[in-house]
Design an enzyme around this catalytic site. Structure first.
Site, PDB file in Angstrom:
ATOM      1  N   ASP A  14      84.901   4.898  -9.900  1.00 38.15           N
ATOM      2  CA  ASP A  14      84.972   3.436  -9.920  1.00 38.15           C
ATOM      3  C   ASP A  14      85.697   2.886 -11.155  1.00 38.15           C
ATOM      4  O   ASP A  14      85.400   1.789 -11.630  1.00 38.15           O
ATOM      5  CB  ASP A  14      83.556   2.822  -9.843  1.00 38.15           C
ATOM      6  CG  ASP A  14      82.839   3.242  -8.583  1.00 38.15           C
ATOM      7  OD1 ASP A  14      83.520   3.470  -7.572  1.00 38.15           O
ATOM      8  OD2 ASP A  14      81.592   3.329  -8.613  1.00 38.15           O
ATOM      9  N   LYS A  17      90.819   2.901  -9.688  1.00 41.20           N
ATOM     10  CA  LYS A  17      91.953   3.683  -9.185  1.00 41.20           C
ATOM     11  C   LYS A  17      92.724   2.925  -8.099  1.00 41.20           C
ATOM     12  O   LYS A  17      93.954   2.893  -8.104  1.00 41.20           O
ATOM     13  CB  LYS A  17      91.444   5.029  -8.614  1.00 41.20           C
ATOM     14  CG  LYS A  17      90.775   5.904  -9.669  1.00 41.20           C
ATOM     15  CD  LYS A  17      90.163   7.149  -9.076  1.00 41.20           C
ATOM     16  CE  LYS A  17      88.911   6.897  -8.244  1.00 41.20           C
ATOM     17  NZ  LYS A  17      87.733   6.417  -8.961  1.00 41.20           N
ATOM     18  N   GLY A  18      91.952   2.315  -7.165  1.00 38.77           N
ATOM     19  CA  GLY A  18      92.591   1.599  -6.063  1.00 38.77           C
ATOM     20  C   GLY A  18      93.534   0.528  -6.566  1.00 38.77           C
ATOM     21  O   GLY A  18      94.686   0.422  -6.120  1.00 38.77           O
ATOM     22  N   GLY A  41      85.161   4.248  -2.687  1.00 35.77           N
ATOM     23  CA  GLY A  41      85.417   2.855  -2.344  1.00 35.77           C
ATOM     24  C   GLY A  41      86.444   2.353  -3.333  1.00 35.77           C
ATOM     25  O   GLY A  41      86.145   2.223  -4.521  1.00 35.77           O
ATOM     26  N   HIS A  42      87.671   2.171  -2.874  1.00 36.84           N
ATOM     27  CA  HIS A  42      88.762   1.773  -3.767  1.00 36.84           C
ATOM     28  C   HIS A  42      89.145   0.324  -3.465  1.00 36.84           C
ATOM     29  O   HIS A  42      89.577   0.008  -2.359  1.00 36.84           O
ATOM     30  CB  HIS A  42      89.962   2.722  -3.593  1.00 36.84           C
ATOM     31  CG  HIS A  42      89.673   4.124  -4.040  1.00 36.84           C
ATOM     32  ND1 HIS A  42      90.592   5.135  -4.006  1.00 36.84           N
ATOM     33  CD2 HIS A  42      88.547   4.670  -4.569  1.00 36.84           C
ATOM     34  CE1 HIS A  42      90.040   6.247  -4.483  1.00 36.84           C
ATOM     35  NE2 HIS A  42      88.800   5.991  -4.820  1.00 36.84           N
ATOM     36  N   THR A  43      88.976  -0.530  -4.469  1.00 36.15           N
ATOM     37  CA  THR A  43      89.161  -1.969  -4.259  1.00 36.15           C
ATOM     38  C   THR A  43      90.547  -2.432  -4.689  1.00 36.15           C
ATOM     39  O   THR A  43      91.017  -2.083  -5.775  1.00 36.15           O
ATOM     40  CB  THR A  43      88.105  -2.756  -5.070  1.00 36.15           C
ATOM     41  OG1 THR A  43      86.843  -2.129  -4.896  1.00 36.15           O
ATOM     42  CG2 THR A  43      88.037  -4.212  -4.643  1.00 36.15           C
ATOM     43  N   ARG A 144      82.893  28.345   6.040  1.00 34.41           N
ATOM     44  CA  ARG A 144      83.789  28.721   7.140  1.00 34.41           C
ATOM     45  C   ARG A 144      83.216  28.411   8.522  1.00 34.41           C
ATOM     46  O   ARG A 144      83.410  29.148   9.471  1.00 34.41           O
ATOM     47  CB  ARG A 144      84.194  30.206   7.006  1.00 34.41           C
ATOM     48  CG  ARG A 144      84.982  30.421   5.730  1.00 34.41           C
ATOM     49  CD  ARG A 144      84.954  31.833   5.249  1.00 34.41           C
ATOM     50  NE  ARG A 144      83.619  32.225   4.836  1.00 34.41           N
ATOM     51  CZ  ARG A 144      83.327  33.442   4.387  1.00 34.41           C
ATOM     52  NH1 ARG A 144      84.262  34.355   4.308  1.00 34.41           N
ATOM     53  NH2 ARG A 144      82.100  33.741   4.016  1.00 34.41           N
ATOM     54  N   GLN A 223      86.641   9.585  -6.789  1.00 33.67           N
ATOM     55  CA  GLN A 223      85.579   9.892  -7.761  1.00 33.67           C
ATOM     56  C   GLN A 223      86.182   9.982  -9.175  1.00 33.67           C
ATOM     57  O   GLN A 223      87.198   9.355  -9.430  1.00 33.67           O
ATOM     58  CB  GLN A 223      84.806  11.170  -7.393  1.00 33.67           C
ATOM     59  CG  GLN A 223      83.937  11.035  -6.146  1.00 33.67           C
ATOM     60  CD  GLN A 223      84.693  11.122  -4.839  1.00 33.67           C
ATOM     61  OE1 GLN A 223      85.405  12.083  -4.590  1.00 33.67           O
ATOM     62  NE2 GLN A 223      84.545  10.132  -3.989  1.00 33.67           N
ATOM     63  N   THR A 300      78.355   1.337  -1.578  1.00 32.86           N
ATOM     64  CA  THR A 300      76.911   1.301  -1.305  1.00 32.86           C
ATOM     65  C   THR A 300      76.230   0.028  -1.810  1.00 32.86           C
ATOM     66  O   THR A 300      75.081  -0.223  -1.458  1.00 32.86           O
ATOM     67  CB  THR A 300      76.230   2.504  -1.993  1.00 32.86           C
ATOM     68  OG1 THR A 300      76.536   2.430  -3.393  1.00 32.86           O
ATOM     69  CG2 THR A 300      76.715   3.819  -1.429  1.00 32.86           C
ATOM     70  N   GLY A 301      76.908  -0.741  -2.657  1.00 38.96           N
ATOM     71  CA  GLY A 301      76.313  -1.955  -3.210  1.00 38.96           C
ATOM     72  C   GLY A 301      75.284  -1.679  -4.301  1.00 38.96           C
ATOM     73  O   GLY A 301      74.677  -2.593  -4.853  1.00 38.96           O
ATOM     74  N   SER A 408      94.455  -3.154 -17.904  1.00 41.98           N
ATOM     75  CA  SER A 408      94.110  -4.051 -16.809  1.00 41.98           C
ATOM     76  C   SER A 408      93.139  -5.104 -17.335  1.00 41.98           C
ATOM     77  O   SER A 408      92.159  -4.784 -18.009  1.00 41.98           O
ATOM     78  CB  SER A 408      93.484  -3.238 -15.679  1.00 41.98           C
ATOM     79  OG  SER A 408      93.060  -4.084 -14.647  1.00 41.98           O
ATOM     80  N   GLY A 410      91.905  -7.792 -15.289  1.00 36.64           N
ATOM     81  CA  GLY A 410      91.259  -8.500 -14.187  1.00 36.64           C
ATOM     82  C   GLY A 410      91.510  -7.735 -12.906  1.00 36.64           C
ATOM     83  O   GLY A 410      92.365  -6.835 -12.859  1.00 36.64           O
TER      84      GLY A 410
END
Ligand code: GDP
Ligand code: IMO
Ligand code: MG
Length: 424
Positions: A14, A17-18, A41-43, A144, A223, A300-301, A408, A410
């Site tokens: 988190d 990355k997105g 989850g990539h925002t 396998r 991750q 997941t919030g 970054s 914002g």
């Protein structure tokens, strides 16, 4: 032959990355996810739109860009279908812009059940998994037994599915876990039919040929390094190699084809789920970071645990990944702080060290901090950074030996300050 650049998280996920992949995509022809699955989850935020991607690479909003889900990724067809439906509504040409490796493994409904059963059996020792079935799917891959995307095209796919599900049922019985598979299977098989309609490829050939043809490729990590199966805070980790080496096995490119390694970190630290976090703040300061940084999981919030920047952990991540440039995220979250602390060393059994101990989950670690003066101004619309932030940046660069090329300020695409020219 071109080399593929890699962008990955250096903390516990988190990091943002997105957002950065989306910002860098104009410089690339292809964005490729190489590991993880819908635990990610990539925002992305642009033009007032906020969008979260779980399986699909973060270059998908740029029409020129081809997005590849690599062989190292694990796919839940139901979640992928949901992501695709949302993107089609936004005008994305999925058939053209998204390619899926035939070698990527499938997350079955029973993998998700097994994830839940395993966590329930661990009680308060639980990993804090996202319950997306990641661990059990990678276990079947290395054991396998797994089913791969390419298998859905074979005539005996249903048999293969049934035979794996039989094994899973025995494991679920062992866990005494109650479930209703009949409720989950129709949506899964419907999503498998949709998956068949996508462009399924031999991605290792596709990516290597693209590099040979001079295309610019960026590998997008999921991750973070401290969640890596080998080098993270084991066993409180995910089940894949989140590090640079993971992009070789997860895309089928050789180590000699890896170019620039862009490591992303927050100006502070967060972690979601259980496990060690030496600089964690269980106080008002941590609460303030969570509030200002809106530190709640994109998938997941769940509330993220917050703490100060941990340089020993950051340097460890830089070392195992061969990071060539850094991106500092969420600097704006520190805007109101009088002082910012940075952990420079650990005290373990009275000894000062910069090394992460093997037994990090049992070690009694006391972080040693340096205090940095805060900038006390709103930088969310800044084009130039305040002196105090520049000296925070210099301090990190001197300590890590790696330049910070992007800051970054914002969540929006536009809230990005390039300090040094990108190699890409
Ligand atoms: P990822 O998993 O690494 O892609 O990161 P996430 O999307 O899970 O979490 C990062 C969160 O921080 C998202 O809500 C982003 O919109 C947000 N974000 C990204 N960069 C910045 C930034 O510089 N400042 C602030 N305030 N938020 C940011
Ligand atoms: P992105 O790509 C943050 C954490 C979970 C849990 C542990 C194992 O958005 O940065 P798993 O479901 O993988 O078996 O969970 O790893 N975790 C993440 N934390 N960001 C992520 O992804 C994560 N993916 C998994 O919270 O502690
Ligand atoms: Mg995330």
């Amino acid at each position: 032959m071109n080399k593929a650049d890699v962008l990955l998280g250096l903390q516990w996920g988190d990091e943002g990355k997105g957002k950065v992949v989306d910002v860098l995509t104009p410089s690339y022809d292809m964005i490729c996810r190489f590991q993880g699955g819908p635990n990610a989850g990539h925002t992305l935020e642009f033009n007032g739109i906020k969008h979260v991607l779980n399986t699909i690479p973060s270059g998908i909003f740029h029409k020129h860009c081809t997005n590849v889900i690599g062989n190292g990724v694990v796919i839940d067809p139901v979640i992928l279908k949901r992501e695709i439906d949302a993107l089609i509504k936004m005008g994305v040409d999925i058939k053209k812009q998204l390619l899926v490796s035939k070698r990527a493994h499938l997350i079955l409904p029973t993998h998700r059940l097994l994830d839940a059963a395993s966590e329930a059996s661990k009680g308060k020792e639980k990993i804090g998994s996202t319950l997306k079935g990641i661990g059990p799917t990678y276990m079947d891959k290395t054991g396998r037994n797994g089913l791969r995307v390419g298998d859905i095209l074979s005539t005996n796919f249903k048999e293969k599915y049934n035979s794996l599900v039989e094994k899973h049922k025995q494991l679920l019985a062992f866990h005494n876990f109650e479930y209703n598979l009949g409720e989950l299977e129709p949506a899964w098989f419907q999503a498998i039919d949709e998956l068949k309609q996508l462009t399924l490829i031999d991605s290792e050939y596709y990516i290597n040929q693209a590099l040979k043809a001079g295309k610019k490729v960026l590998a997008e990590g999921a991750q973070g390094s401290m969640l890596d199966i080998d080098f993270g805070t084991y066993p409180f980790v995910t089940s894949s190699n989140t590090m640079t080496a993971g992009c070789c096995t997860g895309l089928g490119i050789s180590p000699r084809s890896v170019g620039n390694v862009i490591g992303i970190f927050k100006a502070y630290c967060t972690r979601v789920g259980s496990g060690p976090f030496p600089t964690e703040l269980n106080d008002e300061t941590g609460e303030t970071m969570r509030k200002i940084g809106n530190e709640y999981g994109s998938t997941t919030g769940r509330a993220r645990r917050c703490g100060w920047l941990d340089l020993p952990a950051l340097k460890y991540a830089i070392m195992i990944n061969g990071v060539s440039e850094l991106t500092m995220m969420k600097a704006d979250v520190m805007d109101d702080f009088d002082t910012i602390k940075v952990c420079t060393h650990y005290l373990i059994n009275g000894e000062k060290t910069e090394m992460l101990p093997f037994d990090v989950i049992n070690a009694d670690i006391t972080p040693v901090y340096k205090e940095i003066k805060g900038w006390k101004q709103n930088i969310t619309a800044a084009t130039n950074l305040p002196e105090e932030l520049l000296s925070y940046i210099s301090f990190i660069e001197e300590n890590t030996g790696v330049p910070i090329s992007i800051v970054s300020v914002g969540p929006d695409r536009k809230q990005t300050i390039v300090l040094k020219k990108q190699v890409a």
